[in-house]
Scaffold this motif. Structure first.
Motif, short mmCIF file in Angstrom:
data_model
loop_
_atom_site.label_atom_id
_atom_site.label_comp_id
_atom_site.label_asym_id
_atom_site.label_seq_id
_atom_site.Cartn_x
_atom_site.Cartn_y
_atom_site.Cartn_z
N THR A 1 0.87 -1.17 0.00
CA THR A 1 0.00 0.00 0.00
C THR A 1 0.91 1.22 0.00
O THR A 1 1.72 1.39 0.91
CB THR A 1 -0.93 0.02 1.23
N LEU A 2 0.77 2.03 -1.05
CA LEU A 2 1.59 3.23 -1.20
C LEU A 2 0.76 4.45 -0.80
O LEU A 2 -0.37 4.62 -1.28
CB LEU A 2 2.06 3.37 -2.64
N TYR A 3 1.32 5.27 0.07
CA TYR A 3 0.67 6.50 0.53
C TYR A 3 1.42 7.67 -0.11
O TYR A 3 2.61 7.87 0.14
CB TYR A 3 0.72 6.59 2.05
N LEU A 4 0.69 8.41 -0.96
CA LEU A 4 1.31 9.40 -1.83
C LEU A 4 0.59 10.74 -1.71
O LEU A 4 -0.57 10.79 -1.31
CB LEU A 4 1.26 8.88 -3.27
N PRO A 5 1.26 11.84 -2.11
CA PRO A 5 0.65 13.15 -1.98
C PRO A 5 -0.49 13.36 -2.99
O PRO A 5 -0.41 12.89 -4.12
CB PRO A 5 1.80 14.12 -2.25
N GLU A 6 -1.50 14.06 -2.56
CA GLU A 6 -2.67 14.26 -3.42
C GLU A 6 -2.46 15.33 -4.48
O GLU A 6 -3.30 15.49 -5.36
CB GLU A 6 -3.92 14.55 -2.59
N GLY A 7 -1.33 16.04 -4.47
CA GLY A 7 -1.12 17.17 -5.37
C GLY A 7 -0.92 16.85 -6.84
O GLY A 7 -0.92 17.75 -7.67
N PHE A 8 -0.76 15.59 -7.21
CA PHE A 8 -0.57 15.22 -8.61
C PHE A 8 -1.91 15.19 -9.35
O PHE A 8 -2.92 14.75 -8.81
CB PHE A 8 0.10 13.85 -8.73
N LYS A 9 -1.90 15.63 -10.61
CA LYS A 9 -3.09 15.57 -11.46
C LYS A 9 -3.39 14.12 -11.80
O LYS A 9 -2.51 13.27 -11.77
CB LYS A 9 -2.87 16.39 -12.73
N LYS A 10 -4.63 13.84 -12.18
CA LYS A 10 -5.07 12.47 -12.46
C LYS A 10 -4.19 11.79 -13.51
O LYS A 10 -3.80 10.63 -13.34
CB LYS A 10 -6.53 12.47 -12.91
N GLU A 11 -3.84 12.50 -14.58
CA GLU A 11 -3.03 11.90 -15.65
C GLU A 11 -1.65 11.51 -15.11
O GLU A 11 -1.09 10.48 -15.47
CB GLU A 11 -2.82 12.86 -16.83
N GLU A 12 -1.09 12.39 -14.26
CA GLU A 12 0.23 12.12 -13.69
C GLU A 12 0.16 10.95 -12.72
O GLU A 12 1.05 10.10 -12.68
CB GLU A 12 0.77 13.38 -13.01
N ARG A 13 -0.90 10.87 -11.93
CA ARG A 13 -1.08 9.74 -11.02
C ARG A 13 -1.11 8.43 -11.80
O ARG A 13 -0.46 7.46 -11.44
CB ARG A 13 -2.37 9.89 -10.22
N THR A 14 -1.89 8.42 -12.88
CA THR A 14 -2.02 7.21 -13.70
C THR A 14 -0.66 6.80 -14.26
O THR A 14 -0.29 5.62 -14.23
CB THR A 14 -3.03 7.45 -14.84
N ARG A 15 0.10 7.77 -14.75
CA ARG A 15 1.43 7.48 -15.30
C ARG A 15 2.35 6.94 -14.22
O ARG A 15 3.05 5.94 -14.41
CB ARG A 15 2.02 8.74 -15.92
N LEU A 16 2.36 7.56 -13.04
CA LEU A 16 3.23 7.12 -11.95
C LEU A 16 2.83 5.73 -11.45
O LEU A 16 3.69 4.91 -11.12
CB LEU A 16 3.24 8.14 -10.82
N GLU A 17 1.55 5.45 -11.39
CA GLU A 17 1.10 4.12 -10.97
C GLU A 17 1.56 3.05 -11.96
O GLU A 17 2.03 1.98 -11.57
CB GLU A 17 -0.43 4.10 -10.84
#
Length: 137
Positions: free
Chosen positions: A93-109
């Motif tokens: 379970t990764l706990y990450l900052p909410e400041g990333f935009k949805k597209e960036e979150r998807t790419r990082l995931e």
């Protein structure tokens, strides 16, 4: 390339030395396998390596936004099978900052799920990964 030297110290304990940095890691057999459980077991390190690899490649992929990932963290659960004795599942379970935009979150995931450790584990090892984008910026 030689990366480490591992010395058996007795009582089911090993010491690994990273040759470039001289950092030491001690491993101990777990209590359910005749050990003291006073340090990471080899299978604990295997499981933990998945989480550290995921966070590392996410930070690399974040580029200039790498600093936004500081203080992100992962919780790791290891599930063992009996016959043969092996890691059967790793839950991260990764706990990450909410400041990333949805597209960036998807790419990082996607980057995390395809990290070198994830791709090196045997396909029989179930990898359950959850991303929680909840940390304050």
């Amino acid at each position: 390339m030689l990366i480490s030297k591992v010395i058996y110290r007795g009582t089911l304990r090993c010491e690994a030395v990273h040759l470039k940095s001289a950092q030491h890691i001690t491993t101990d057999a777990p209590p359910d396998n005749r050990g003291k459980g006073e340090a990471f077991s080899p299978t604990d390190l295997l499981s933990t390596s998945l989480a550290t690899c995921m966070l590392t490649v996410m930070a690399i992929a974040a580029g200039d936004n790498e600093k936004m990932l500081q203080n992100s963290y992962a919780e790791v659960v290891k599930v063992m099978a009996a016959h043969p004795r092996r890691v059967s599942e790793i839950h991260v379970t990764l706990y990450l900052p909410e400041g990333f935009k949805k597209e960036e979150r998807t790419r990082l995931e996607r980057v995390a799920l395809n990290c070198p450790v994830a791709k090196s584990l045997h396909p029989d090892i179930v990898q359950k990964v959850e991303f929680k984008w909840i940390l304050p910026d």
